[in-house]
Design a protein around this motif. Structure first.
Motif, mmCIF file in Angstrom:
data_model
loop_
_atom_site.group_PDB
_atom_site.id
_atom_site.type_symbol
_atom_site.label_atom_id
_atom_site.label_comp_id
_atom_site.label_asym_id
_atom_site.label_seq_id
_atom_site.Cartn_x
_atom_site.Cartn_y
_atom_site.Cartn_z
ATOM 1 N N LEU A 272 0.812 -1.218 0.000
ATOM 2 C CA LEU A 272 0.000 0.000 0.000
ATOM 3 C C LEU A 272 0.849 1.273 0.000
ATOM 4 N N GLY A 273 2.160 1.127 -0.040
ATOM 5 C CA GLY A 273 3.042 2.285 -0.097
ATOM 6 C C GLY A 273 3.708 2.643 1.210
ATOM 7 N N GLY A 274 3.531 1.812 2.249
ATOM 8 C CA GLY A 274 4.189 2.050 3.520
ATOM 9 C C GLY A 274 5.624 1.569 3.507
ATOM 10 N N ARG A 275 6.371 1.921 4.560
ATOM 11 C CA ARG A 275 7.767 1.502 4.692
ATOM 12 C C ARG A 275 7.989 0.848 6.042
ATOM 13 N N VAL A 276 8.941 -0.073 6.097
ATOM 14 C CA VAL A 276 9.268 -0.774 7.338
ATOM 15 C C VAL A 276 10.447 -0.096 8.006
ATOM 16 N N ARG A 277 10.280 0.289 9.284
ATOM 17 C CA ARG A 277 11.398 0.809 10.080
ATOM 18 C C ARG A 277 12.018 -0.291 10.918
ATOM 19 N N VAL A 278 11.168 -1.184 11.450
ATOM 20 C CA VAL A 278 11.651 -2.310 12.251
ATOM 21 C C VAL A 278 10.910 -3.558 11.798
ATOM 22 N N ASP A 279 11.657 -4.565 11.369
ATOM 23 C CA ASP A 279 11.046 -5.825 10.945
ATOM 24 C C ASP A 279 10.320 -6.497 12.114
ATOM 25 N N PRO A 280 9.354 -7.360 11.832
ATOM 26 C CA PRO A 280 8.610 -8.020 12.910
ATOM 27 C C PRO A 280 9.525 -8.759 13.884
ATOM 28 N N TYR A 281 9.217 -8.634 15.178
ATOM 29 C CA TYR A 281 9.964 -9.322 16.232
ATOM 30 C C TYR A 281 8.996 -9.617 17.377
ATOM 31 N N ASP A 282 9.385 -10.550 18.237
ATOM 32 C CA ASP A 282 8.541 -10.939 19.371
ATOM 33 C C ASP A 282 8.882 -10.117 20.602
ATOM 34 N N SER A 283 7.855 -9.695 21.336
ATOM 35 C CA SER A 283 8.040 -8.919 22.562
ATOM 36 C C SER A 283 7.032 -9.401 23.596
ATOM 37 N N SER A 284 7.110 -8.804 24.784
ATOM 38 C CA SER A 284 6.211 -9.205 25.860
ATOM 39 C C SER A 284 4.764 -8.809 25.596
ATOM 40 N N ILE A 285 4.529 -7.833 24.691
ATOM 41 C CA ILE A 285 3.151 -7.452 24.390
ATOM 42 C C ILE A 285 2.636 -8.087 23.104
ATOM 43 N N GLY A 286 3.496 -8.811 22.393
ATOM 44 C CA GLY A 286 3.058 -9.473 21.168
ATOM 45 C C GLY A 286 4.087 -9.365 20.064
ATOM 46 N N ARG A 287 3.721 -9.778 18.864
ATOM 47 C CA ARG A 287 4.627 -9.674 17.718
ATOM 48 C C ARG A 287 4.460 -8.285 17.110
ATOM 49 N N VAL A 288 5.572 -7.547 17.090
ATOM 50 C CA VAL A 288 5.555 -6.118 16.802
ATOM 51 C C VAL A 288 6.348 -5.824 15.533
ATOM 52 N N ALA A 289 5.940 -4.799 14.819
ATOM 53 C CA ALA A 289 6.748 -4.199 13.760
ATOM 54 C C ALA A 289 6.511 -2.696 13.820
ATOM 55 N N VAL A 290 7.473 -1.921 13.314
ATOM 56 C CA VAL A 290 7.322 -0.471 13.236
ATOM 57 C C VAL A 290 7.324 -0.061 11.769
ATOM 58 N N LEU A 291 6.340 0.769 11.408
ATOM 59 C CA LEU A 291 6.134 1.160 10.019
ATOM 60 C C LEU A 291 6.106 2.672 9.882
ATOM 61 N N ALA B 207 4.343 9.190 8.551
ATOM 62 C CA ALA B 207 4.003 9.054 9.970
ATOM 63 C C ALA B 207 4.420 7.685 10.489
ATOM 64 N N ARG B 208 5.117 7.681 11.630
ATOM 65 C CA ARG B 208 5.623 6.457 12.251
ATOM 66 C C ARG B 208 4.569 5.877 13.195
ATOM 67 N N PHE B 209 4.409 4.544 13.170
ATOM 68 C CA PHE B 209 3.530 3.859 14.105
ATOM 69 C C PHE B 209 3.959 2.407 14.195
ATOM 70 N N ALA B 210 3.532 1.731 15.265
ATOM 71 C CA ALA B 210 3.821 0.305 15.441
ATOM 72 C C ALA B 210 2.535 -0.496 15.277
ATOM 73 N N VAL B 211 2.695 -1.753 14.936
ATOM 74 C CA VAL B 211 1.563 -2.689 14.899
ATOM 75 C C VAL B 211 1.913 -3.883 15.784
ATOM 76 N N VAL B 212 0.902 -4.473 16.409
ATOM 77 C CA VAL B 212 1.156 -5.557 17.346
ATOM 78 C C VAL B 212 0.029 -6.582 17.309
ATOM 79 N N ASP B 213 0.414 -7.846 17.237
ATOM 80 C CA ASP B 213 -0.500 -8.967 17.414
ATOM 81 C C ASP B 213 -0.303 -9.468 18.842
ATOM 82 N N GLN B 214 -1.226 -9.127 19.736
ATOM 83 C CA GLN B 214 -1.044 -9.440 21.146
ATOM 84 C C GLN B 214 -1.225 -10.921 21.466
#
Length: 281
Positions: A232-251, A257-264
């Motif tokens: 859709l034209g977005g860019r990845v700042r941080v590739d998906p990784y696992d964290s205590s709140i879920g699987r996260v990526a930063v886009l 505009a910077r934002f994160a996404v998380v699968d809790q």
């Protein structure tokens, strides 16, 4: 919707003062941003046109408000976090007494409420919202706000300011090789976090900022959502990784505009995106 002060008014369905209660995208290309988030999260939109506050786009997920979008006056796109206030003018005045500066005066947005924007003494912008009676805000679901972190070099200043303003209590986490990470609470409920920037990653272009986490549908998953964002034209700042709140990526969205996404549903070991996301814009 009533906003109550912790320890003074027993909560029912009300908001505590200081809880995240709205998010807003300030974007250099409103139409492109609308298309991106509609494609990524299935958002639909309702537009308000007000002679004072101008055009204000409300994003809806399955009919419930999740965010607003507004055209930027400058050349920078960013996500803005709003915190609940029982009296926006009074809280803004208190914040100024504690060292904040008012940058956007109070204004009323239909169906949202009375808003103001300030920059705190830790140099990070934040909003205040006195919700309207008709206010609604969906959270904790795919395509909605899940979590927010204040990333700043002035960690202790941020802790002192927000704890004084809203009565947060705090619990610190982290290890020798990771950022100092402080979770802020209202009563027993965690509401926000503050991340201390890693000094060796700081440059002249580094600025304090809020990182907002939006939810990922577990049927899609973070990795697939990232692929969709790129398409859709977005860019990845941080590739998906696992964290205590879920699987996260930063886009970044197509307007920057910077934002994160998380699968809790995919929670793992400790980690915050601020440890992996370069601070420079």
């Amino acid at each position: 919707m009533a906003v109550v002060v912790p320890g003074k008014t027993p909560p029912r369905w009300e908001l505590y003062e200081g809880m995240p209660c709205w998010i807003e995208l300030i974007t250099t290309d409103l139409e492109r941003a609308r298309e991106f988030y509609a494609g990524l999260f299935g958002w639909e939109y309702r537009t308000h046109r007000d002679p004072v506050s101008g055009e204000h786009v409300i994003a809806l997920r399955e009919g419930f408000p999740v965010a607003s979008l507004r055209a930027a006056s400058g050349d920078h796109s960013t996500w803005r976090l709003y915190l609940a206030s029982a009296d926006c003018a009074a809280t803004a005045a208190q914040a100024e007494e504690l060292g904040a500066a008012l940058t956007v005066p109070h204004n009323h947005v239909p169906d949202v409420g009375t808003k103001a924007v300030l920059v705190g003494p830790s140099d990070a912008e934040f909003g205040l919202l006195q919700p309207a009676e008709s206010w609604q805000f969906d959270v904790g679901l795919p395509g909605t706000l899940m979590w927010a972190e204040l990333v700043t070099i002035k960690a202790q200043t941020a802790d002192n300011f927000f704890q004084e303003l809203f009565g947060y209590t705090a619990e610190k986490f982290g290890t020798e090789n990771r950022s100092d990470y402080s979770v802020w609470y209202l009563g027993e409920e965690s509401v926000l976090a503050r991340v201390s920037m890693i000094r060796e990653h700081i440059t002249e272009s580094t600025h304090p900022h809020w990182l907002l986490y939006l939810g990922v549908d577990e049927a899609v998953g973070t990795d697939e959502l990232v692929r969709g964002a790129i398409a859709l034209g977005g860019r990845v700042r941080v590739d998906p990784y696992d964290s205590s709140i879920g699987r996260v990526a930063v886009l970044r969205d197509p307007t920057g505009a910077r934002f994160a996404v998380v699968d809790q549903t995919q929670a793992g070991e400790y980690g915050t995106a601020a440890n992996y996301d370069p601070y420079e814009d």
